[in-house]
Design a protein around this motif. Structure first.
Motif, PDB file in Angstrom:
ATOM      1  N   THR A   1       4.599   7.100  -5.385  1.00 56.06           N
ATOM      2  CA  THR A   1       3.086   7.457  -5.538  1.00 56.06           C
ATOM      3  C   THR A   1       2.101   6.974  -4.436  1.00 56.06           C
ATOM      4  O   THR A   1       1.414   7.515  -4.000  1.00 56.06           O
ATOM      5  N   HIS A   2       2.552   5.515  -4.000  1.00 50.05           N
ATOM      6  CA  HIS A   2       1.705   5.218  -3.007  1.00 50.05           C
ATOM      7  C   HIS A   2       1.888   5.716  -1.667  1.00 50.05           C
ATOM      8  O   HIS A   2       1.016   5.936  -0.991  1.00 50.05           O
TER       9      HIS A   2
ATOM     10  N   LEU B   1       0.029   9.057  -1.525  1.00 51.25           N
ATOM     11  CA  LEU B   1      -1.482   8.925  -1.679  1.00 51.25           C
ATOM     12  C   LEU B   1      -1.873   8.338  -0.107  1.00 51.25           C
ATOM     13  O   LEU B   1      -2.690   8.909   0.512  1.00 51.25           O
TER      14      LEU B   1
ATOM     15  N   GLY C   1      -6.180   8.140  -6.586  1.00 50.85           N
ATOM     16  CA  GLY C   1      -5.478   6.657  -6.672  1.00 50.85           C
ATOM     17  C   GLY C   1      -6.516   5.601  -7.090  1.00 50.85           C
ATOM     18  O   GLY C   1      -5.862   4.647  -7.616  1.00 50.85           O
TER      19      GLY C   1
ATOM     20  N   TYR D   1      -3.025   1.799  -0.204  1.00 48.38           N
ATOM     21  CA  TYR D   1      -2.216   1.586  -1.371  1.00 48.38           C
ATOM     22  C   TYR D   1      -0.952   0.814  -0.656  1.00 48.38           C
ATOM     23  O   TYR D   1      -0.138   1.405   0.095  1.00 48.38           O
TER      24      TYR D   1
END
Length: 223
Positions: free
Chosen positions: A79-80, A83, A102, A202
């Protein structure tokens, strides 16, 4: 902002990453797995009759937040990476949507000195999303003289409320300045500026490597 905008932001970040990777056909996806850019788990949800691209999208979306990928020898949450990729490779409004998705639960803010730039950005976001709320927000902040905090209806209201935990009762709205200070103390990534909009925000600040030219133009996707 309406909570639907966060859902749109999530889909936007996924699509930008698919395009950046060039993961638009089964052959290309297998190449990405063979070269180590994507792990075999990227096709874990693939079933007979399913689209390879949709399987990769599902892996990138990672609803349970358990998937990881190795980039430049370092492990990062999928997910990071998604983003950060959207922020680096997307247009200005797309990069903003990535930050919205995010960070909106912990709030994001814009300093008063950057509000003319931010208002112009929101007008572009409105054009991209066809959501009038962004255009209304842009009009509202043109004359603002204090920092702006962005939240959506999916999270808690800002500035929130004070509670007496012993008495289990609400004491009233939290002072705006105190709530803003808490957001500002959350880390540099909670602030959006013209200089950091396209930076990874992130940890460990890694993005998928670009494998496809012209990310801004969506390429045809083979099933």
């Amino acid at each position: 902002m309406p909570g639907s905008q966060r859902s749109l932001a999530a889909s936007t970040t996924i699509e930008i990453t698919v395009q950046a990777l060039g993961a638009t056909s089964p052959r290309r996806i297998f190449d990405l797995i063979q070269e180590g850019t994507l792990p075999p788990e990227a096709l874990a949800s693939l079933a007979i009759g399913d689209s390879h691209v949709d399987a990769v999208r599902a892996w990138l979306r990672d609803f349970l937040g358990m998937q990881e990928v190795t980039i430049d020898g370092e492990t990062t949450p999928v997910t990071h990476a998604v983003l950060n990729t959207a922020a680096v490779q997307g247009s200005d409004p797309e990069a903003f949507l990535a930050r919205l998705h995010g960070s909106v639960e912990s709030r994001i803010w814009v300093d008063s000195t950057d509000l003319p730039w931010f208002a112009a950005l929101l007008r572009n976001v409105a054009a991209l999303t066809e959501e009038d709320a962004w255009a209304n927000a842009a009009a509202a902040i043109v004359t603002a003289t204090s920092p702006v905090v962005i939240s959506t209806s999916q999270g808690e209201d800002f500035p929130g409320y004070l509670y007496d935990e012993d008495e289990e009762e609400e004491l009233g709205e939290r002072p705006w300045a105190d709530a803003l200070a808490q957001v500002q103390d959350g880390g540099w990534w909670t602030q959006i500026t013209p200089n950091n909009l396209h930076q990874p925000a992130y940890t460990p600040l890694l993005a998928f490597p670009l494998r496809s030219a012209g990310v801004g133009a969506i390429s045809p996707v083979e099933q």
